[in-house]
Structure formats: structure tokens, C-alpha cells
Design an enzyme around this catalytic site. Structure first.
Site, PDB file in Angstrom:
ATOM      1  N   ASP A  47      -3.908  -7.861  24.673  1.00  0.00           N
ATOM      2  CA  ASP A  47      -2.932  -8.793  25.257  1.00  0.00           C
ATOM      3  C   ASP A  47      -2.527  -8.304  26.650  1.00  0.00           C
ATOM      4  O   ASP A  47      -1.829  -7.312  26.777  1.00  0.00           O
ATOM      5  CB  ASP A  47      -1.692  -8.894  24.354  1.00  0.00           C
ATOM      6  CG  ASP A  47      -0.711  -9.933  24.863  1.00  0.00           C
ATOM      7  OD1 ASP A  47      -0.865 -11.117  24.514  1.00  0.00           O
ATOM      8  OD2 ASP A  47       0.207  -9.572  25.645  1.00  0.00           O
ATOM      9  N   TYR A  52       1.127  -8.173  34.643  1.00  0.00           N
ATOM     10  CA  TYR A  52       1.023  -6.735  34.337  1.00  0.00           C
ATOM     11  C   TYR A  52       0.173  -5.984  35.362  1.00  0.00           C
ATOM     12  O   TYR A  52       0.181  -4.758  35.404  1.00  0.00           O
ATOM     13  CB  TYR A  52       0.445  -6.486  32.928  1.00  0.00           C
ATOM     14  CG  TYR A  52       1.167  -7.184  31.790  1.00  0.00           C
ATOM     15  CD1 TYR A  52       2.440  -7.723  31.961  1.00  0.00           C
ATOM     16  CD2 TYR A  52       0.577  -7.310  30.539  1.00  0.00           C
ATOM     17  CE1 TYR A  52       3.091  -8.377  30.922  1.00  0.00           C
ATOM     18  CE2 TYR A  52       1.224  -7.953  29.495  1.00  0.00           C
ATOM     19  CZ  TYR A  52       2.474  -8.494  29.700  1.00  0.00           C
ATOM     20  OH  TYR A  52       3.106  -9.131  28.662  1.00  0.00           O
ATOM     21  N   LYS A  77      -2.056 -14.401  30.731  1.00  0.00           N
ATOM     22  CA  LYS A  77      -0.927 -15.337  30.897  1.00  0.00           C
ATOM     23  C   LYS A  77      -0.753 -15.727  32.360  1.00  0.00           C
ATOM     24  O   LYS A  77      -0.984 -14.918  33.255  1.00  0.00           O
ATOM     25  CB  LYS A  77       0.369 -14.678  30.399  1.00  0.00           C
ATOM     26  CG  LYS A  77       0.215 -13.955  29.068  1.00  0.00           C
ATOM     27  CD  LYS A  77       1.525 -13.412  28.518  1.00  0.00           C
ATOM     28  CE  LYS A  77       1.267 -12.519  27.310  1.00  0.00           C
ATOM     29  NZ  LYS A  77       0.997 -11.111  27.649  1.00  0.00           N
ATOM     30  N   HIS A 110       3.471 -17.865  30.693  1.00  0.00           N
ATOM     31  CA  HIS A 110       4.202 -16.635  30.373  1.00  0.00           C
ATOM     32  C   HIS A 110       5.681 -16.889  30.059  1.00  0.00           C
ATOM     33  O   HIS A 110       6.230 -16.336  29.118  1.00  0.00           O
ATOM     34  CB  HIS A 110       4.056 -15.650  31.544  1.00  0.00           C
ATOM     35  CG  HIS A 110       4.185 -14.215  31.164  1.00  0.00           C
ATOM     36  ND1 HIS A 110       3.495 -13.205  31.788  1.00  0.00           N
ATOM     37  CD2 HIS A 110       4.937 -13.602  30.223  1.00  0.00           C
ATOM     38  CE1 HIS A 110       3.814 -12.045  31.249  1.00  0.00           C
ATOM     39  NE2 HIS A 110       4.693 -12.257  30.303  1.00  0.00           N
ATOM     40  N   LYS A 234       2.140  -1.614  22.115  1.00  0.00           N
ATOM     41  CA  LYS A 234       1.613  -0.903  23.288  1.00  0.00           C
ATOM     42  C   LYS A 234       1.820   0.595  23.087  1.00  0.00           C
ATOM     43  O   LYS A 234       2.880   1.042  22.652  1.00  0.00           O
ATOM     44  CB  LYS A 234       2.372  -1.357  24.539  1.00  0.00           C
ATOM     45  CG  LYS A 234       2.091  -0.553  25.803  1.00  0.00           C
ATOM     46  CD  LYS A 234       3.119   0.561  26.030  1.00  0.00           C
ATOM     47  CE  LYS A 234       2.776   1.463  27.200  1.00  0.00           C
ATOM     48  NZ  LYS A 234       3.703   2.624  27.316  1.00  0.00           N
ATOM     49  N   SER A 235       0.823   1.385  23.443  1.00  0.00           N
ATOM     50  CA  SER A 235       1.018   2.833  23.543  1.00  0.00           C
ATOM     51  C   SER A 235      -0.053   3.415  24.437  1.00  0.00           C
ATOM     52  O   SER A 235      -1.185   2.939  24.451  1.00  0.00           O
ATOM     53  CB  SER A 235       0.956   3.502  22.166  1.00  0.00           C
ATOM     54  OG  SER A 235       1.121   4.901  22.336  1.00  0.00           O
ATOM     55  N   ARG A 240      -0.581   7.729  18.681  1.00  0.00           N
ATOM     56  CA  ARG A 240       0.175   6.514  18.297  1.00  0.00           C
ATOM     57  C   ARG A 240      -0.730   5.290  18.264  1.00  0.00           C
ATOM     58  O   ARG A 240      -0.532   4.396  17.440  1.00  0.00           O
ATOM     59  CB  ARG A 240       1.320   6.272  19.280  1.00  0.00           C
ATOM     60  CG  ARG A 240       2.422   7.304  19.172  1.00  0.00           C
ATOM     61  CD  ARG A 240       3.420   7.059  20.288  1.00  0.00           C
ATOM     62  NE  ARG A 240       4.586   7.914  20.169  1.00  0.00           N
ATOM     63  CZ  ARG A 240       5.525   7.994  21.100  1.00  0.00           C
ATOM     64  NH1 ARG A 240       5.414   7.266  22.215  1.00  0.00           N
ATOM     65  NH2 ARG A 240       6.563   8.772  20.936  1.00  0.00           N
ATOM     66  N   ASN A 244      -0.717   3.140  14.933  1.00  0.00           N
ATOM     67  CA  ASN A 244      -0.347   1.718  14.907  1.00  0.00           C
ATOM     68  C   ASN A 244      -1.460   0.825  14.358  1.00  0.00           C
ATOM     69  O   ASN A 244      -1.231  -0.353  14.082  1.00  0.00           O
ATOM     70  CB  ASN A 244       0.045   1.242  16.315  1.00  0.00           C
ATOM     71  CG  ASN A 244       1.278   1.958  16.846  1.00  0.00           C
ATOM     72  OD1 ASN A 244       2.013   2.604  16.093  1.00  0.00           O
ATOM     73  ND2 ASN A 244       1.507   1.878  18.149  1.00  0.00           N
TER      74      ASN A 244
HETATM   75  N1  LIG Z   1       5.209 -12.466  26.704  1.00  0.00           N
HETATM   76  C1  LIG Z   1       6.118 -11.631  27.116  1.00  0.00           C
HETATM   77  O1  LIG Z   1       7.044 -12.024  27.836  1.00  0.00           O
HETATM   78  C2  LIG Z   1       6.049 -10.186  26.722  1.00  0.00           C
HETATM   79  C3  LIG Z   1       7.130  -9.339  26.976  1.00  0.00           C
HETATM   80  C4  LIG Z   1       7.022  -8.005  26.568  1.00  0.00           C
HETATM   81  C5  LIG Z   1       5.870  -7.562  25.920  1.00  0.00           C
HETATM   82  N2  LIG Z   1       4.819  -8.420  25.717  1.00  0.00           N
HETATM   83  C6  LIG Z   1       3.556  -7.972  25.053  1.00  0.00           C
HETATM   84  O2  LIG Z   1       3.877  -7.266  23.860  1.00  0.00           O
HETATM   85  C7  LIG Z   1       3.287  -5.965  23.925  1.00  0.00           C
HETATM   86  C8  LIG Z   1       4.124  -4.969  23.146  1.00  0.00           C
HETATM   87  O3  LIG Z   1       5.470  -4.941  23.612  1.00  0.00           O
HETATM   88  P1  LIG Z   1       6.102  -3.746  24.467  1.00  0.00           P
HETATM   89  O4  LIG Z   1       5.009  -3.044  25.183  1.00  0.00           O
HETATM   90  O5  LIG Z   1       7.210  -4.301  25.281  1.00  0.00           O
HETATM   91  O6  LIG Z   1       6.796  -2.817  23.411  1.00  0.00           O
HETATM   92  P2  LIG Z   1       6.447  -2.181  21.978  1.00  0.00           P
HETATM   93  O7  LIG Z   1       5.008  -2.324  21.656  1.00  0.00           O
HETATM   94  O8  LIG Z   1       7.471  -2.675  21.018  1.00  0.00           O
HETATM   95  O9  LIG Z   1       6.781  -0.638  22.242  1.00  0.00           O
HETATM   96  C9  LIG Z   1       6.077   0.163  23.159  1.00  0.00           C
HETATM   97  C10 LIG Z   1       6.834   1.490  23.321  1.00  0.00           C
HETATM   98  O10 LIG Z   1       6.917   2.159  22.058  1.00  0.00           O
HETATM   99  C11 LIG Z   1       6.273   3.428  22.133  1.00  0.00           C
HETATM  100  N3  LIG Z   1       5.469   3.551  20.895  1.00  0.00           N
HETATM  101  C12 LIG Z   1       4.342   2.859  20.581  1.00  0.00           C
HETATM  102  N4  LIG Z   1       3.891   3.209  19.363  1.00  0.00           N
HETATM  103  C13 LIG Z   1       4.741   4.147  18.891  1.00  0.00           C
HETATM  104  C14 LIG Z   1       4.789   4.903  17.696  1.00  0.00           C
HETATM  105  N5  LIG Z   1       3.864   4.758  16.751  1.00  0.00           N
HETATM  106  N6  LIG Z   1       5.813   5.777  17.538  1.00  0.00           N
HETATM  107  C15 LIG Z   1       6.752   5.934  18.486  1.00  0.00           C
HETATM  108  N7  LIG Z   1       6.768   5.249  19.640  1.00  0.00           N
HETATM  109  C16 LIG Z   1       5.764   4.365  19.860  1.00  0.00           C
HETATM  110  C17 LIG Z   1       5.408   3.407  23.378  1.00  0.00           C
HETATM  111  O11 LIG Z   1       5.354   4.688  23.961  1.00  0.00           O
HETATM  112  P3  LIG Z   1       4.014   5.392  24.549  1.00  0.00           P
HETATM  113  O12 LIG Z   1       3.230   4.363  25.283  1.00  0.00           O
HETATM  114  O13 LIG Z   1       4.581   6.450  25.443  1.00  0.00           O
HETATM  115  O14 LIG Z   1       3.270   5.965  23.382  1.00  0.00           O
HETATM  116  C18 LIG Z   1       6.174   2.449  24.273  1.00  0.00           C
HETATM  117  O15 LIG Z   1       7.220   3.135  24.953  1.00  0.00           O
HETATM  118  C19 LIG Z   1       3.219  -5.694  25.439  1.00  0.00           C
HETATM  119  O16 LIG Z   1       2.394  -4.599  25.765  1.00  0.00           O
HETATM  120  C20 LIG Z   1       2.738  -7.029  25.927  1.00  0.00           C
HETATM  121  O17 LIG Z   1       1.355  -7.169  25.685  1.00  0.00           O
HETATM  122  C21 LIG Z   1       4.904  -9.722  26.106  1.00  0.00           C
END
Ligand SMILES: NC(=O)c1ccc[n+]([C@@H]2O[C@H](COP(=O)([O-])OP(=O)(O)OC[C@H]3O[C@@H](n4cnc5c(N)ncnc54)[C@H](OP(=O)(O)O)[C@@H]3O)[C@@H](O)[C@H]2O)c1
Length: 283
Positions: A47, A52, A77, A110, A234-235, A240, A244
């Protein structure tokens, strides 16, 4: 129990892997390595977004993986500055050029930006309908659409979005938007599924994790999967990324599911912008 990612059917007949890999806030220089690692582990859904700034590196990683293009589901997006149909057409071409792909599996608006463009996201959506008709977007959908935005598309457009990608996690379970999706055959994609880490030290999450012998991130991601939503955590941390991915070899019972759902704080749990108000247009 084998750890096999479920494929879900979209309303247009295509399928999408329920678990993917998100690349928001991954620096372009780190993206190819992170995506490469994810593909090696077994993720088959990425994604990304024009916003980005790492579409090119996603494309690079998919090509370097040696996998067939058809084996990886790629979403991108439309950025907020390109809602006018002629801009959307140019932006979509730039996305394909950056990815070096001749199609994306899924292309999304988006943000709805209801306070911009005279409130018109319908003509933008009709441009996405063109991209689907000409085969360059296999599926099309929206992101951050609230119920009234979806109702407006239902009244004024031809194609029902395949997905709506919105913020969902235990602190914002977003039931109304999800219910509209269920009733109208629009799959919910849950962004920030672990609330960027904020839910992982919640005592209830930690307790459920201890009970089932999994990590807090795994139980929260499994909770999403059992609710039927699509997730792409995301990581950039290799351990991780692997952790995940291990979501399909255990289950949560009804009590555990209800305990996690009970953490909902409604609007107070939102970590990102409110889609009704968000009007950011990158310079
Ligand atoms: N459409 C939209 O408006 C929108 C908005 C936001 C996000 N998104 C999409 O959704 C995806 C995911 O959301 P997100 O990136 O905001 O947040 P997320 O996936 O909820 O969380 C990512 C964060 O959590 C940490 N993390 C990941 N796995 C972990 C684990 N197993 N244990 C502990 N910490 C962990 C990561 O750290 P590290 O990387 O340091 O490991 C990072 O800081 C995005 O990448 C994007 O593709 C879309």
C-alpha cells in the site's frame, strides 16, 4: 494451522490479500529494502501513495523480487492537489510511470477534501472510473470517506468503490463507516491498524496477548482480520515485518474480540485528521 493469508473478493470480482505492507513514512532511500524484505517473508500486497514519495522504490522492489507482476497486489492513491479530472489523469500517469508498471491493482482517492474543489469529489471519482474502464486500474476505491461522502457517490456515480480505506484500530473502531461498507459491499481497509504503536501497551491488549501467547501487535492485527477488514501494518524493523505476517495461524475467541472492541474511544481515539475537515494540499 498453516499461516496462509486469506484472499478476499472485491465487489468487482477481483481479489485482494487481506494482509499487506504499508509504506507511509518510509523514507524513499529505505523503501526498496523494507518492501524487498516484506516480499521475501511472503507479503503480496503493498500500500503506497503519491503523497508518500516512494512509489518508484516500491516498483523497484517488486521488480527486484523476481516475482511476477501479477503475484503482487499494488495500491496507490491520488494526491490532494490533483482532484480536477484533467489533473487526476496526469497524476495517474505519473503514478504508473514512477512505479514503472502498466497498471495498478487498486487506485484510491486519498482524501475527500469536502471543503475544497467546491465540495466536488464526484468528478474526481468519474476520472477513476475511466482508469478502471481502460484497464490501468484493475479496481478503484476511496480513502477517508465518511458516510455522507459515500452516499453522494452512490447517488451520482456509476461504480461503487471496491474499498474505503479509513483509520481503524481498537481506540477508533469506526463502526458507522464500516457498517455502511458492509451494507453496500464496500470493503473496509483499516489504516494505522495498531495506531502507530499507541495501542500496544494497553493493559487489555497486553493481557489478551499473554493469554494467547502472541505479541500485542499480532493480537490487534488478528482482531482486524477476524472483523473482516484489510490491514497493511508498516514497519522498517525486520523482526516486526516478520512478526506482523504471522496472523493466520491462531484465532481469538469471542471474549478476546469483545474485550479489544471495548477499548473504542470514539472520536477521541482518532490519531489522524478528521476527514470532514482535512483540507491539506501539498505545496
Ligand atoms: N489512507 C490514509 O490516509 C492513510 C493514513 C495513514 C496510513 N495509511 C496506510 O496504512 C499503513 C499503516 O499505517 P501507519 O503506518 O500509519 O501505522 P501502523 O501500521 O499502525 O504503525 C506503524 C508504527 O508501528 C511500529 N510497529 C510496526 N509493527 C510493530 C510491532 N510488531 N511491534 C511494535 N511496533 C510496531 C512501526 O515502527 P517501525 O517501523 O520502527 O518498526 C511504526 O512506528 C501506512 O503505511 C499506509 O500504507 C493510510
Amino acid at each position: 494451522m498453516a499461516n496462509t493469508v486469506t484472499d478476499i473478493s472485491l465487489n468487482d470480482g477481483n481479489t485482494i490479500p487481506q494482509l499487506g505492507f504499508g509504506v507511509y513514512q518510509i523514507e524513499p532511500k529505505d523503501t526498496a529494502e523494507a518492501v524487498g524484505r516484506a516480499l521475501e517473508i511472503g507479503y503480496r500486497h503493498i500500500d503506497t501513495a503519491e503523497m508518500y514519495g516512494n512509489e518508484a522504490e516500491v516498483g523497484e522492489a517488486v521488480r527486484a523480487s523476481g516475482l511476477d507482476r501479477g503475484d503482487v497486489f499494488v495500491t496507490s492513491k491520488l494526491n490532494n492537489g490533483f482532484h480536477r479530472p484533467e489533473d487526476a489523469r496526469r497524476a495517474f500517469e505519473s503514478t504508473l510511470a514512477a512505479l514503472k508498471m502498466d497498471y495498478v491493482d487498486l487506485f484510491l482517492i486519498h482524501w475527500p477534501l469536502p471543503t475544497r474543489y467546491d465540495g466536488d469529489f464526484v468528478s474526481t471519482w468519474k476520472a477513476l472510473e475511466e482508469f478502471q474502464r481502460d484497464g490501468r486500474a484493475r479496481s478503484i476505491g476511496v480513502s477517508n470517506f465518511q458516510v455522507p461522502h459515500l452516499e453522494r457517490l452512490a447517488a451520482e456515480a456509476d461504480v461503487v468503490p471496491a474499498v474505503n480505506q479509513v483509520e481503524v484500530h481498537p481506540y477508533l473502531t469506526n463502526e458507522q463507516v464500516r457498517a455502511y461498507g458492509r451494507e453496500h459491499n464496500i470493503l473496509t481497509e483499516a489504516w494505522s491498524p495498531i495506531a502507530q504503536g499507541r495501542v500496544l501497551d494497553d493493559p487489555t491488549v497486553v493481557d489478551v496477548a499473554e493469554q494467547v501467547g502472541r505479541t500485542p501487535a499480532q493480537v490487534v492485527l488478528r482482531w482486524h482480520v477476524q472483523r473482516g477488514d484489510i490491514v497493511f501494518p508498516k514497519s522498517t524493523t525486520p523482526k516486526r515485518i516478520e512478526e506482523n505476517f504471522q496472523l493466520f495461524d491462531f484465532t481469538l475467541d469471542d471474549t478476546a474480540m469483545e474485550r479489544i472492541s471495548g477499548l473504542d474511544k470514539g472520536e477521541a481515539g482518532r490519531t489522524g485528521p478528521n476527514p470532514d475537515e482535512f483540507d491539506y494540499i501539498p505545496a
